[in-house]
Write a protein that holds these residues in place. Sequence first.
Motif, PDB file in Angstrom:
ATOM      1  N   GLU A  60      37.019  11.908  25.129  1.00  0.00           N
ATOM      2  CA  GLU A  60      35.824  11.514  24.382  1.00  0.00           C
ATOM      3  C   GLU A  60      36.106  10.232  23.585  1.00  0.00           C
ATOM      4  O   GLU A  60      37.042  10.201  22.783  1.00  0.00           O
ATOM      5  CB  GLU A  60      35.427  12.654  23.436  1.00  0.00           C
ATOM      6  CG  GLU A  60      34.122  12.389  22.739  1.00  0.00           C
ATOM      7  CD  GLU A  60      33.592  13.624  22.039  1.00  0.00           C
ATOM      8  OE1 GLU A  60      32.880  14.389  22.686  1.00  0.00           O
ATOM      9  OE2 GLU A  60      33.901  13.801  20.847  1.00  0.00           O
ATOM     10  N   GLY A  61      35.336   9.198  23.875  1.00  0.00           N
ATOM     11  CA  GLY A  61      35.514   7.939  23.162  1.00  0.00           C
ATOM     12  C   GLY A  61      36.298   6.885  23.938  1.00  0.00           C
ATOM     13  O   GLY A  61      36.543   5.788  23.430  1.00  0.00           O
TER      14      GLY A  61
ATOM     15  N   PHE B 201      35.537   8.839  16.043  1.00  0.00           N
ATOM     16  CA  PHE B 201      35.858  10.109  16.709  1.00  0.00           C
ATOM     17  C   PHE B 201      36.918  10.937  15.990  1.00  0.00           C
ATOM     18  O   PHE B 201      37.138  12.085  16.343  1.00  0.00           O
ATOM     19  CB  PHE B 201      36.288   9.841  18.159  1.00  0.00           C
ATOM     20  CG  PHE B 201      35.160   9.339  19.016  1.00  0.00           C
ATOM     21  CD1 PHE B 201      34.281  10.215  19.615  1.00  0.00           C
ATOM     22  CD2 PHE B 201      34.949   7.971  19.164  1.00  0.00           C
ATOM     23  CE1 PHE B 201      33.216   9.751  20.373  1.00  0.00           C
ATOM     24  CE2 PHE B 201      33.887   7.494  19.926  1.00  0.00           C
ATOM     25  CZ  PHE B 201      33.018   8.388  20.525  1.00  0.00           C
TER      26      PHE B 201
ATOM     27  N   HIS C  56      27.996   7.742  22.223  1.00  0.00           N
ATOM     28  CA  HIS C  56      29.359   7.367  21.821  1.00  0.00           C
ATOM     29  C   HIS C  56      29.437   5.878  21.482  1.00  0.00           C
ATOM     30  O   HIS C  56      30.077   5.486  20.497  1.00  0.00           O
ATOM     31  CB  HIS C  56      30.341   7.715  22.940  1.00  0.00           C
ATOM     32  CG  HIS C  56      30.562   9.187  23.082  1.00  0.00           C
ATOM     33  ND1 HIS C  56      31.349   9.735  24.062  1.00  0.00           N
ATOM     34  CD2 HIS C  56      30.094  10.233  22.359  1.00  0.00           C
ATOM     35  CE1 HIS C  56      31.359  11.055  23.928  1.00  0.00           C
ATOM     36  NE2 HIS C  56      30.604  11.374  22.911  1.00  0.00           N
TER      37      HIS C  56
END
Length: 141
Positions: free
Chosen positions: A39-40, A79, A130
Amino acid sequence: MSYDTNNIFARILRGEIPAHKVFEDEATLAFMDVMPQSEGHTLVIPKVAAENLFDLAPADLGRLIQVTQKVAVAVREAFRPDGLTLMQFNGPEAGQTVFHIHFHIVPRYVGVGLRSHSRQMADNALLADHAQRIRAALGKP
Ligand code: 5GP
């Protein structure tokens, strides 16, 4: 191998295909990896045509790594990962699949393994969210 002007990142730079951009200046572009390993996962590329580390002038590499650090700071803020890996591959034998030099910014989370490299497309709305979080951390919503 000579630089392929139709590689996917060259096409993103020309605006021929879309990308979830998080930062741009006269020399550099950063955007979400469409097949994120975590994620990210964000990519940072120079605007000059350079296939890999060996093709990039030192001054251009200097600008690229400075922007990579700036974006990495924003990714970390957005994040809150436990760690962050930078990756950069040179040549197919080293795992490079897009032949325009780039740094990968890969947030790392305890207990969460990395997804496979260049394997599974992420949801478009999720990537948009994101990217927005990173732009907000950069102060550029
Ligand atoms: P490499 O293997 O060259 O180090 O990394 C290329 C990266 O580009 C991979 O992580 C892959 O997921 C990503 N990628 C491939 N095609 C696209 C695309 O069309 N858009 C975006 N944003 N990323 C891409």
